[in-house]
Design a protein around this motif. Structure first.
Motif, mmCIF file in Angstrom:
data_model
loop_
_atom_site.group_PDB
_atom_site.id
_atom_site.type_symbol
_atom_site.label_atom_id
_atom_site.label_comp_id
_atom_site.label_asym_id
_atom_site.label_seq_id
_atom_site.Cartn_x
_atom_site.Cartn_y
_atom_site.Cartn_z
ATOM 1 N N ILE A 160 0.819 -1.165 0.028
ATOM 2 C CA ILE A 160 0.192 0.047 -0.188
ATOM 3 C C ILE A 160 0.774 1.279 -0.110
ATOM 4 O O ILE A 160 2.019 1.170 0.564
ATOM 5 C CB ILE A 160 -1.058 0.025 1.082
ATOM 6 N N PRO A 161 0.484 2.239 -0.527
ATOM 7 C CA PRO A 161 1.294 3.207 -0.679
ATOM 8 C C PRO A 161 1.520 4.037 0.774
ATOM 9 O O PRO A 161 0.741 3.673 1.618
ATOM 10 C CB PRO A 161 0.308 4.752 -1.453
ATOM 11 N N ILE A 202 14.197 -2.204 -6.220
ATOM 12 C CA ILE A 202 15.358 -1.998 -7.082
ATOM 13 C C ILE A 202 15.268 -2.203 -8.684
ATOM 14 O O ILE A 202 14.683 -3.138 -9.021
ATOM 15 C CB ILE A 202 16.659 -2.723 -6.534
ATOM 16 N N THR A 203 15.708 -1.316 -9.389
ATOM 17 C CA THR A 203 15.514 -1.364 -10.631
ATOM 18 C C THR A 203 17.140 -1.749 -11.114
ATOM 19 O O THR A 203 17.872 -0.897 -10.886
ATOM 20 C CB THR A 203 15.099 -0.173 -11.660
ATOM 21 N N PHE A 218 15.222 -4.525 -15.297
ATOM 22 C CA PHE A 218 14.546 -5.634 -14.745
ATOM 23 C C PHE A 218 14.122 -5.156 -13.454
ATOM 24 O O PHE A 218 14.483 -4.378 -12.623
ATOM 25 C CB PHE A 218 15.670 -6.785 -14.192
ATOM 26 N N GLY A 219 12.995 -5.954 -13.086
ATOM 27 C CA GLY A 219 12.186 -5.392 -11.808
ATOM 28 C C GLY A 219 11.371 -4.179 -12.232
ATOM 29 O O GLY A 219 10.863 -4.265 -13.362
ATOM 30 N N PRO A 220 10.993 -3.466 -11.185
ATOM 31 C CA PRO A 220 10.014 -2.580 -11.299
ATOM 32 C C PRO A 220 10.912 -1.086 -12.254
ATOM 33 O O PRO A 220 11.881 -1.096 -12.167
ATOM 34 C CB PRO A 220 9.816 -1.893 -9.776
ATOM 35 N N ARG A 264 11.211 4.187 -2.418
ATOM 36 C CA ARG A 264 9.930 3.518 -2.941
ATOM 37 C C ARG A 264 9.542 2.454 -2.010
ATOM 38 O O ARG A 264 9.540 1.190 -2.565
ATOM 39 C CB ARG A 264 10.190 2.802 -4.580
ATOM 40 N N PRO A 265 8.845 2.642 -0.938
ATOM 41 C CA PRO A 265 8.586 1.811 0.084
ATOM 42 C C PRO A 265 7.327 0.970 -0.028
ATOM 43 O O PRO A 265 6.354 1.659 -0.710
ATOM 44 C CB PRO A 265 8.280 2.869 1.405
ATOM 45 N N HIS A 266 7.532 -0.106 0.627
ATOM 46 C CA HIS A 266 6.258 -1.106 0.085
ATOM 47 C C HIS A 266 6.040 -1.648 1.647
ATOM 48 O O HIS A 266 7.042 -1.821 2.323
ATOM 49 C CB HIS A 266 6.462 -2.184 -0.874
#
Length: 346
Positions: A9-10, A135-136, A235-237, A314-316
């Motif tokens: 969630i944000p 991580i991108t 790769f990734g987000p 970019r927290p989750h």
């Protein structure tokens, strides 16, 4: 298996939940009484000074006021086997009472996916608090190599540096070779931190490497500013500040099997700079730690400090991340043997 879903969630929503549930059991007198006067050990699965260590120390600095009882937080570095040693310690030796938390390089999940029978831990049983940043990863080569895009990489062999066989910086170009027809020659054995392979590029030993976008920006910003690099794959987000023409590996594959392979490897990028606690922590303390983590991510002083340092944020949330890890681990027995066969890693 589809792509790993958005893991959180944000943070602003998490902060709202904290405010709305100020009387929840996570804020109970029992939790505050337990943590008052205690010390939390934050185990970091790398040596001092590395990226994970820097992130962990920032979290330790700002998280204390958000934990009921305000315990002190002390960082303990425990490098070894790309985080496997620290994960084993957290699973088998650390106290399971909420006084040990950890931040580990995400590649340790690859070791668990590849050889679960050799691991002394099960990541599904950790109490995941959340991640500071996904991580991108970006596979890049010098433009002087003559390769500007994936189409070029299908026609010319390029030497790509990597650390080990079972590492994201090795498996990512190997997967591109298998699924996209690129001709990367992967040279393994580079150790000594993220900068070792960057130095190898400067010496002309290798044409490029896979590296986190954040590290590219921090280690060699001049290479980006001077347009010295060709960014071939991410790769990734997806990174919002990467050039729009840099394709995502997930967008270039079309079959369900190939999407499953990409998604399996991408779990390390979606996990990113995550924090977790030991298995079997009492539920109210796990909730308290998760809420404290979410509150830290929304703390204006913490956000300002990461912005000042040019660190990604970019927290989750921990609950959704835990669910994603459980899904990937459950699908491991089906997907990983096929992936091993494809990459000839049996």
């Amino acid at each position: 298996m589809g792509h790993v879903r958005s893991l959180a969630i944000p943070v602003f929503a998490a902060a709202a939940l904290i405010c709305a549930h100020g009387g929840s059991r996570a804020d109970s007198a029992a939790v505050a009484s337990f943590y008052a006067g205690k010390q939390i050990t934050l185990v970091v699965g790398t040596g001092p000074g590395a990226g994970y260590d820097a992130y962990a120390r920032l979290v330790a600095r700002f998280m204390k006021p958000h934990i009921s009882g305000q315990p002190t937080i002390v960082v303990q570095n425990m490098p070894g086997s790309a985080g496997v040693r620290a994960a084993g310690y957290m699973y088998n030796a650390a106290r399971k009472d909420g006084t040990f938390i950890a931040m580990n390089p995400a590649d340790y999940l690859l070791a668990e996916l590849w050889n679960p029978e050799q691991m002394r831990f099960d990541s599904r049983k950790f109490g995941w608090l959340g991640t500071v940043s996904t991580i991108t990863d970006v596979l890049a080569v010098f433009r002087s190599s003559g390769v500007r895009n994936i189409a070029d990489a299908r026609t010319k062999e390029l030497t790509i540096g990597a650390t080990a066989v079972i590492a994201t910086n090795s498996l990512q170009p190997a997967l591109a070779n298998a699924l996209l027809g690129t001709k990367f020659r992967i040279v393994k054995g580079y150790n000594g931190g993220s900068d070792a392979m960057t130095l190898a590029m400067e010496r002309g030993e290798i044409d490029g490497r896979a590296n986190s976008w954040a590290s590219w920006k921090l280690l060699r910003p001049s290479w980006i500013e001077e347009n010295l690099l060709s960014f071939l794959l991410q790769f990734g987000p997806k990174a919002p500040d990467l050039p729009a023409d840099v394709p995502a590996m997930a967008d270039l594959v079309t079959t369900a099997r190939d999407r499953a392979f990409v998604s399996m490897l991408d779990i390390t990028q979606h996990t990113g700079r995550a924090m977790f606690t030991t298995p079997d922590v009492p539920g109210e303390r796990l909730e308290a730690l998760r809420m404290a983590f979410d509150a830290t991510m929304a703390d204006p002083a913490f956000v300002a400090e990461l912005t000042r340092l040019a660190f990604d944020l970019r927290p989750h949330s921990g609950a959704d991340m835990q669910a994603a890890i459980e899904r990937v681990m459950q699908e491991r027995d089906t997907v990983v043997p096929q992936l091993k066969a494809l990459l000839k890693l049996d």
